[in-house]
Design a protein around this motif. Sequence first.
Motif, PDB file in Angstrom:
ATOM      1  N   UNK A   1      14.087 -17.449 -11.469  1.00  0.00           N
ATOM      2  CA  UNK A   1      13.607 -16.289 -10.747  1.00  0.00           C
ATOM      3  C   UNK A   1      14.726 -15.254 -10.723  1.00  0.00           C
ATOM      4  N   UNK A   2      14.424 -14.080 -11.136  1.00  0.00           N
ATOM      5  CA  UNK A   2      15.419 -13.018 -11.197  1.00  0.00           C
ATOM      6  C   UNK A   2      15.113 -11.910 -10.205  1.00  0.00           C
ATOM      7  N   UNK A   3      14.652 -12.301  -9.038  1.00  0.00           N
ATOM      8  CA  UNK A   3      14.327 -11.323  -8.010  1.00  0.00           C
ATOM      9  C   UNK A   3      15.057 -11.655  -6.719  1.00  0.00           C
ATOM     10  N   UNK A   4      15.163 -10.656  -5.884  1.00  0.00           N
ATOM     11  CA  UNK A   4      15.754 -10.828  -4.567  1.00  0.00           C
ATOM     12  C   UNK A   4      14.935  -9.993  -3.582  1.00  0.00           C
ATOM     13  N   UNK A   5      14.872 -10.468  -2.342  1.00  0.00           N
ATOM     14  CA  UNK A   5      14.134  -9.774  -1.285  1.00  0.00           C
ATOM     15  C   UNK A   5      15.097  -9.081  -0.338  1.00  0.00           C
ATOM     16  N   UNK A   6      14.623  -7.998   0.264  1.00  0.00           N
ATOM     17  CA  UNK A   6      15.403  -7.355   1.318  1.00  0.00           C
ATOM     18  C   UNK A   6      14.461  -6.865   2.406  1.00  0.00           C
ATOM     19  N   UNK A   7      14.955  -6.893   3.637  1.00  0.00           N
ATOM     20  CA  UNK A   7      14.249  -6.314   4.771  1.00  0.00           C
ATOM     21  C   UNK A   7      15.032  -5.102   5.230  1.00  0.00           C
ATOM     22  N   UNK A   8      14.358  -4.132   5.835  1.00  0.00           N
ATOM     23  CA  UNK A   8      15.023  -2.872   6.115  1.00  0.00           C
ATOM     24  C   UNK A   8      14.706  -2.330   7.500  1.00  0.00           C
ATOM     25  N   UNK A   9      15.580  -1.408   7.945  1.00  0.00           N
ATOM     26  CA  UNK A   9      15.312  -0.741   9.216  1.00  0.00           C
ATOM     27  C   UNK A   9      14.285   0.375   9.067  1.00  0.00           C
ATOM     28  N   UNK A  11      11.355  -0.486   8.241  1.00  0.00           N
ATOM     29  CA  UNK A  11      10.206  -1.356   8.521  1.00  0.00           C
ATOM     30  C   UNK A  11       9.579  -1.961   7.252  1.00  0.00           C
ATOM     31  N   UNK A  12      10.247  -1.871   6.116  1.00  0.00           N
ATOM     32  CA  UNK A  12       9.670  -2.354   4.863  1.00  0.00           C
ATOM     33  C   UNK A  12      10.351  -3.632   4.378  1.00  0.00           C
ATOM     34  N   UNK A  13       9.650  -4.318   3.482  1.00  0.00           N
ATOM     35  CA  UNK A  13      10.179  -5.453   2.728  1.00  0.00           C
ATOM     36  C   UNK A  13      10.174  -5.003   1.271  1.00  0.00           C
ATOM     37  N   UNK A  25       8.661  -3.819  -5.924  1.00  0.00           N
ATOM     38  CA  UNK A  25       7.561  -3.587  -4.988  1.00  0.00           C
ATOM     39  C   UNK A  25       8.086  -3.300  -3.599  1.00  0.00           C
ATOM     40  N   UNK A  26       7.246  -2.626  -2.816  1.00  0.00           N
ATOM     41  CA  UNK A  26       7.508  -2.389  -1.397  1.00  0.00           C
ATOM     42  C   UNK A  26       6.316  -2.913  -0.626  1.00  0.00           C
ATOM     43  N   UNK A  27       6.588  -3.638   0.454  1.00  0.00           N
ATOM     44  CA  UNK A  27       5.542  -4.182   1.312  1.00  0.00           C
ATOM     45  C   UNK A  27       5.681  -3.515   2.676  1.00  0.00           C
ATOM     46  N   UNK A  28       4.630  -2.830   3.114  1.00  0.00           N
ATOM     47  CA  UNK A  28       4.641  -2.123   4.394  1.00  0.00           C
ATOM     48  C   UNK A  28       3.618  -2.727   5.343  1.00  0.00           C
ATOM     49  N   UNK A  29       3.925  -2.692   6.625  1.00  0.00           N
ATOM     50  CA  UNK A  29       3.009  -3.227   7.622  1.00  0.00           C
ATOM     51  C   UNK A  29       3.706  -3.512   8.938  1.00  0.00           C
ATOM     52  N   UNK A  30       4.995  -3.806   8.886  1.00  0.00           N
ATOM     53  CA  UNK A  30       5.743  -4.027  10.116  1.00  0.00           C
ATOM     54  C   UNK A  30       5.890  -2.704  10.866  1.00  0.00           C
ATOM     55  N   UNK A  31       6.066  -2.799  12.168  1.00  0.00           N
ATOM     56  CA  UNK A  31       6.200  -1.601  12.995  1.00  0.00           C
ATOM     57  C   UNK A  31       7.586  -1.493  13.623  1.00  0.00           C
ATOM     58  N   UNK A  53       8.086 -12.414   5.921  1.00  0.00           N
ATOM     59  CA  UNK A  53       9.041 -11.512   6.574  1.00  0.00           C
ATOM     60  C   UNK A  53       8.896 -11.605   8.087  1.00  0.00           C
ATOM     61  N   UNK A  54      10.019 -11.466   8.774  1.00  0.00           N
ATOM     62  CA  UNK A  54      10.044 -11.462  10.230  1.00  0.00           C
ATOM     63  C   UNK A  54      10.641 -10.156  10.715  1.00  0.00           C
TER      64      UNK A  54
END
Length: 121
Positions: A1-9, A11-13, A25-31, A53-54
């Motif tokens: 697997x050549x991917x890495x995840x990040x969480x951000x201030x 509100x995205x993953x 990709x960007x995953x949106x939904x957190x508030x 994601x938490x």
Amino acid sequence: MNTILSGSDDFSVRLWDIRSEKQIQVFNGHTSYVSAVEYSPFIIKDNSNVICSGSYDNTIRFWDIRSNKNELYMIKGDNEEDDGIICLKFIVLKKKEKTMNVKYDLNLYYGSRNGPICIWG
């Protein structure tokens, strides 16, 4: 697997390609701030991978990497007990007794801003 995840201030993953150093990709939904991200051992139909994601919004969200960034499921933490999710970890434990041909128990452990470690699964 050549991917890495990040969480951000913001509100995205985000899912990144390590080799090209580009966002996939960007995953949106957190508030609120996303404080924890984890690859999930769950695989859904068509071998699609799931990430988790938490957030300080006190939710844990499951995302399908391959199906147009869809949110699959959300767990809402207890507002008084948790007050925001700060870390996640999937742990696979070998079962003591076989149940319906399942050899392992899969649990999601998460830590909250108020301190307790909780088990979901």
